[in-house]
Design an enzyme around this catalytic site. Structure first.
Site, PDB file in Angstrom:
ATOM      1  N   LYS A 189       1.422  10.956  -4.189  1.00 26.04           N
ATOM      2  CA  LYS A 189       1.853  10.665  -2.815  1.00 26.04           C
ATOM      3  C   LYS A 189       1.439   9.246  -2.468  1.00 26.04           C
ATOM      4  O   LYS A 189       0.270   8.965  -2.201  1.00 26.04           O
ATOM      5  CB  LYS A 189       1.225  11.637  -1.809  1.00 26.04           C
ATOM      6  N   GLY A 242      -8.097   4.873  -1.354  1.00 24.18           N
ATOM      7  CA  GLY A 242      -7.872   4.567   0.057  1.00 24.18           C
ATOM      8  C   GLY A 242      -9.189   4.381   0.790  1.00 24.18           C
ATOM      9  O   GLY A 242     -10.184   3.953   0.193  1.00 24.18           O
ATOM     10  N   SER A 243      -9.200   4.735   2.056  1.00 23.10           N
ATOM     11  CA  SER A 243     -10.374   4.461   2.882  1.00 23.10           C
ATOM     12  C   SER A 243     -11.445   5.543   2.708  1.00 23.10           C
ATOM     13  O   SER A 243     -11.128   6.697   2.382  1.00 23.10           O
ATOM     14  CB  SER A 243      -9.958   4.402   4.356  1.00 23.10           C
ATOM     15  N   GLU A 245     -13.102   7.146   4.953  1.00 20.56           N
ATOM     16  CA  GLU A 245     -12.958   8.247   5.924  1.00 20.56           C
ATOM     17  C   GLU A 245     -11.950   9.278   5.406  1.00 20.56           C
ATOM     18  O   GLU A 245     -12.219  10.481   5.386  1.00 20.56           O
ATOM     19  CB  GLU A 245     -12.469   7.733   7.287  1.00 20.56           C
ATOM     20  N   GLU A 264     -11.548   6.437  -5.175  1.00 19.92           N
ATOM     21  CA  GLU A 264     -11.615   4.980  -5.331  1.00 19.92           C
ATOM     22  C   GLU A 264     -11.447   4.410  -3.927  1.00 19.92           C
ATOM     23  O   GLU A 264     -10.335   4.332  -3.405  1.00 19.92           O
ATOM     24  CB  GLU A 264     -10.456   4.559  -6.236  1.00 19.92           C
ATOM     25  N   CYS A 298      -9.480  -3.885  -2.226  1.00 19.21           N
ATOM     26  CA  CYS A 298     -10.749  -3.158  -2.134  1.00 19.21           C
ATOM     27  C   CYS A 298     -11.901  -3.987  -2.677  1.00 19.21           C
ATOM     28  O   CYS A 298     -13.032  -3.833  -2.241  1.00 19.21           O
ATOM     29  CB  CYS A 298     -10.649  -1.814  -2.836  1.00 19.21           C
ATOM     30  N   GLU A 394     -15.662  -2.581   6.467  1.00 19.19           N
ATOM     31  CA  GLU A 394     -14.555  -3.126   5.677  1.00 19.19           C
ATOM     32  C   GLU A 394     -13.481  -3.643   6.645  1.00 19.19           C
ATOM     33  O   GLU A 394     -12.915  -2.871   7.415  1.00 19.19           O
ATOM     34  CB  GLU A 394     -13.966  -2.053   4.755  1.00 19.19           C
TER      35      GLU A 394
HETATM   36  O1  TXE Z   1      -5.674   4.438   4.506  1.00 19.88           O
HETATM   37  P1  TXE Z   1      -5.960   5.969   4.305  1.00 19.88           P
HETATM   38  P2  TXE Z   1      -4.898   3.737   5.665  1.00 19.88           P
HETATM   39  C1  TXE Z   1      -8.884   0.971   4.117  1.00 19.88           C
HETATM   40  C2  TXE Z   1      -8.718  -0.228   4.976  1.00 19.88           C
HETATM   41  C3  TXE Z   1      -7.825   0.251   6.072  1.00 19.88           C
HETATM   42  C4  TXE Z   1      -8.111   1.708   6.157  1.00 19.88           C
HETATM   43  C5  TXE Z   1      -6.995   2.550   6.690  1.00 19.88           C
HETATM   44  O2  TXE Z   1      -9.989  -0.602   5.465  1.00 19.88           O
HETATM   45  O3  TXE Z   1      -8.153  -0.359   7.282  1.00 19.88           O
HETATM   46  O4  TXE Z   1      -8.427   2.063   4.834  1.00 19.88           O
HETATM   47  O5  TXE Z   1      -5.849   2.459   5.873  1.00 19.88           O
HETATM   48  C6  TXE Z   1      -3.181   9.515   2.550  1.00 19.88           C
HETATM   49  N1  TXE Z   1      -4.643  14.435   2.894  1.00 19.88           N
HETATM   50  N2  TXE Z   1      -8.133   0.918   2.917  1.00 19.88           N
HETATM   51  O6  TXE Z   1      -4.915   4.480   6.942  1.00 19.88           O
HETATM   52  O7  TXE Z   1      -5.914   6.704   5.579  1.00 19.88           O
HETATM   53  C7  TXE Z   1      -2.333   8.474   3.228  1.00 19.88           C
HETATM   54  O8  TXE Z   1      -1.061   9.001   3.557  1.00 19.88           O
HETATM   55  C8  TXE Z   1      -4.099  13.787   1.862  1.00 19.88           C
HETATM   56  C9  TXE Z   1      -8.896   0.642   1.777  1.00 19.88           C
HETATM   57  O9  TXE Z   1      -3.594   3.417   5.128  1.00 19.88           O
HETATM   58  O10 TXE Z   1      -7.185   6.053   3.492  1.00 19.88           O
HETATM   59  C10 TXE Z   1      -2.279   7.425   2.134  1.00 19.88           C
HETATM   60  O11 TXE Z   1      -1.356   7.808   1.121  1.00 19.88           O
HETATM   61  N3  TXE Z   1      -3.755  12.476   1.921  1.00 19.88           N
HETATM   62  C11 TXE Z   1      -8.205   0.941   0.528  1.00 19.88           C
HETATM   63  C12 TXE Z   1      -3.700   7.479   1.565  1.00 19.88           C
HETATM   64  O12 TXE Z   1      -4.211   8.756   1.956  1.00 19.88           O
HETATM   65  C13 TXE Z   1      -4.009  11.800   3.058  1.00 19.88           C
HETATM   66  C14 TXE Z   1      -6.764   0.704   0.531  1.00 19.88           C
HETATM   67  C15 TXE Z   1      -4.634   6.378   2.070  1.00 19.88           C
HETATM   68  O13 TXE Z   1      -4.691   6.453   3.467  1.00 19.88           O
HETATM   69  C16 TXE Z   1      -4.585  12.450   4.186  1.00 19.88           C
HETATM   70  C17 TXE Z   1      -6.105   1.061   1.753  1.00 19.88           C
HETATM   71  C18 TXE Z   1      -4.906  13.821   4.062  1.00 19.88           C
HETATM   72  N4  TXE Z   1      -5.472  14.516   5.064  1.00 19.88           N
HETATM   73  C19 TXE Z   1      -6.804   1.130   2.910  1.00 19.88           C
HETATM   74  N5  TXE Z   1      -4.689  11.537   5.174  1.00 19.88           N
HETATM   75  C20 TXE Z   1      -8.854   0.260  -0.646  1.00 19.88           C
HETATM   76  N6  TXE Z   1     -10.135  -0.034  -0.509  1.00 19.88           N
HETATM   77  O14 TXE Z   1      -8.225   0.006  -1.650  1.00 19.88           O
HETATM   78  C21 TXE Z   1      -4.193  10.367   4.706  1.00 19.88           C
HETATM   79  N7  TXE Z   1      -3.776  10.526   3.432  1.00 19.88           N
END
Ligand code: TXE
Length: 502
Positions: A189, A242-243, A245, A264, A298, A394
């Site tokens: 996804k 991703g993030s 949180e 990661e 990241c 971050e």
């Molecule tokens: O990332 P999310 P977001 C950090 C960066 C940014 C923050 C928010 O600081 O400000 O994250 O970005 C999926 N069950 N990074 O909101 O929320 C979502 O659809 C399953 C750092 O875009 O972490 C997406 O595909 N999946 C990072 C993925 O998780 C879920 C790179 C990442 O989303 C979900 C990007 C759930 N309940 C952002 N909720 C890095 N360090 O590389 C969300 N997703």
């Protein structure tokens, strides 16, 4: 239709996709059934497309399709043949570099020249893991009984991969290639904000011979589509990029069904410059570390730790360099930094800069910006200490917090004083110091007189809020397989000579 929406449609046709964004389930392009999702061009801030969230039912179908195809892939296809198919995929991706790079630049707002490099890296990933497909094997263990004991490295089954918006096709290749090389089925996804190049990659792979259903792409929201796949019974492991949180939320959901995860996550990496460093190289390296990709990386060098003897000089050099960086349209070959990828992230980055000003930061930045787009200028925040919000959170934008230090000991203490553990770097002419720093700084990746070098053959990952587990290299082969220990009683020695598991 706007010019950019027309370009989007042309690229969809070039990539052999439908008129709007669709998921790939069991080899078929499918329309979602949920709420609408808008894809916005971060440069012109106009709408490129609107598509429906995939939804939980289709997510379940994808998991089932992957489970079915995985059996044929792992048991009915020789390891050598799997490697051949992966080589064919790499060749097919090579024939589509331009439309893939353009689509990525358009939707993610990344400079086209960076996108071309990222697609080239995807080709490299498929070739690298194609080579491993028939070279991964177990071992014979000389147990102290009469048994022949050997291990097999078995695929996990179906893995679910969740990826973010900052490097969509790169991260897709990074995860899909090792997963299928080791015999797994995949449901992936991508971020709902940047799904198209992942769909295109899988379509190209299927056209090149990847069995249909082996890799399925879900285009949709996390809490609906992503959550449903995380909890599906066919999924044996969840790999999340991703993030922190969201990573925590996904890991908790997976843990409820006792599913393992690889996370990661983000970073707050220390880029440490000593007084004996080649300052010209260090200044260029510091700019690449935090400004390239508009800092949406990241591993970005978001904390710039500089020895007090060269602190003012280095910051002046970086501030001068900022003015010659070309900001502009991601589709333009000469653009070095594009806009921030989406409105939500733009609000976060600009809010962090305002907050830093409130905390007393001396903001060094440039004033001219393109007229449209979510642009944040390259920015250095000086005058803050490591306890500041800007140094601990971050930002994920082209914003570094510069912090002076007195000596090696203090540099290490500051570098390690965050909740992250992803990457770091040192710039020095003293090799002994370079090695001391690489050992002392908490990081999964550490560079000496360099920044941001990574390769599919080398492990990548972090600790603490940067996550756990490793991607790439041979470590990813371990993450995507599990060992089975097989005992064959040769009848040579009585069984009682050995301790049995009760
Ligand atoms: O990332 P999310 P977001 C950090 C960066 C940014 C923050 C928010 O600081 O400000 O994250 O970005 C999926 N069950 N990074 O909101 O929320 C979502 O659809 C399953 C750092 O875009 O972490 C997406 O595909 N999946 C990072 C993925 O998780 C879920 C790179 C990442 O989303 C979900 C990007 C759930 N309940 C952002 N909720 C890095 N360090 O590389 C969300 N997703």
């Amino acid at each position: 239709m706007s010019e950019r929406a027309t370009l989007f449609q042309t690229l969809m046709t070039d990539l052999n996709l439908g008129k709007t964004v669709q998921s790939i389930i069991g080899g078929v392009l499918c329309d979602g059934t949920g709420d609408p999702i808008t894809l916005e061009d971060p440069y012109t801030q106009t709408t490129l497309a609107v598509y429906p969230d995939c939804g939980a039912d289709l997510a379940a179908q994808a998991c089932e399709a992957a489970a079915l195809a995985q059996v044929g892939w792992a048991k009915g296809t020789s390891a050598a043949r799997r490697g051949e198919i992966m080589q064919d995929i790499a060749t097919a991706v090579k024939a589509h570099v331009e439309p893939l790079a353009k689509m990525e630049a358009l939707i993610a707002g990344k400079p086209i020249r960076d996108c071309r490099v990222e697609v080239a890296k995807v080709i490299e990933m498929f070739r690298y893991y194609a080579g491993w497909a028939d070279k991964l094997h177990g071992e014979v263990i000389p147990v102290p009984s009469g048994h022949l004991n050997y291990t097999l490295r078995e695929p996990l089954g179906v893995v679910f991969q969740i990826t973010p918006w900052n490097a969509p096709i790169f991260t897709a290749g990074w995860q899909i290639a090792p997963a299928i090389a080791t015999g797994n089925g995949v449901v992936i996804k991508p971020s709902e904000l940047t799904p198209v190049t992942t769909v295109a990659l899988v379509k190209i792979a299927e056209d090149a011979g990847l069995p249909k259903g082996l890799v399925n792409v879900l285009c949709g929201f996390g809490p609906t589509t992503g959550q449903a796949a995380t909890q599906h019974k066919a999924v044996r492991k969840v790999i999340f990029v991703g993030s922190p949180e969201t990573g925590r939320r996904v890991a908790v959901a997976a843990a409820q069904a006792l599913k393992p995860t690889v996370l990661e996550l983000g970073g707050k990496s220390a880029n440490i410059v000593f007084g004996d460093a080649n300052l010209k190289h260090a200044a260029l390296g510091a700019q690449a570390a935090i400004f390239s990709g508009a800092g949406q990386s990241c591993v970005a060098g978001s904390r710039l730790l500089v020895h007090k003897s060269v602190h003012a000089e280095l910051l002046d050099m970086i501030a001068t360099g900022m003015n010659s960086i070309k900001l502009g349209d991601p589709m333009d070959d000469t653009t070095e930094i594009g806009p921030i990828s989406n409105a939500r992230q733009f609000a976060h980055v600009t809010g962090m800069i305002k907050g830093a000003q409130g905390e007393g930061a001396n903001v060094r930045t440039r004033s001219e910006l393109p007229n449209t787009g979510f642009f944040v200028p390259p920015t250095i925040l000086a005058g803050l200490n490591n306890a500041s919000t800007a140094a601990q959170t971050e930002i994920f934008g082209p914003v570094a917090t510069a912090i002076p230090f007195e000596d090696e000991e203090e540099a290490i203490a500051i570098a390690n004083d965050t909740n992250f553990g992803l990457a770091g770097a040192v710039w020095t002419a003293d090799l002994g110091r370079a090695h001391r720093m690489s050992s002392a700084v908490r990081a999964g990746t550490f560079w000496i007189n360099s920044y941001k070098a990574i390769h599919v053959s080398s492990p990548f990952g972090g600790s603490l809020n940067s996550g756990f587990g490793r991607s790439s290299g041979t470590d990813a082969l371990m993450e995507y397989t599990s060992p089975k220990s097989v005992w064959l009683d040769s009848g040579v020695t009585p069984k009682i000579a050995f301790g049995y598991v009760s």
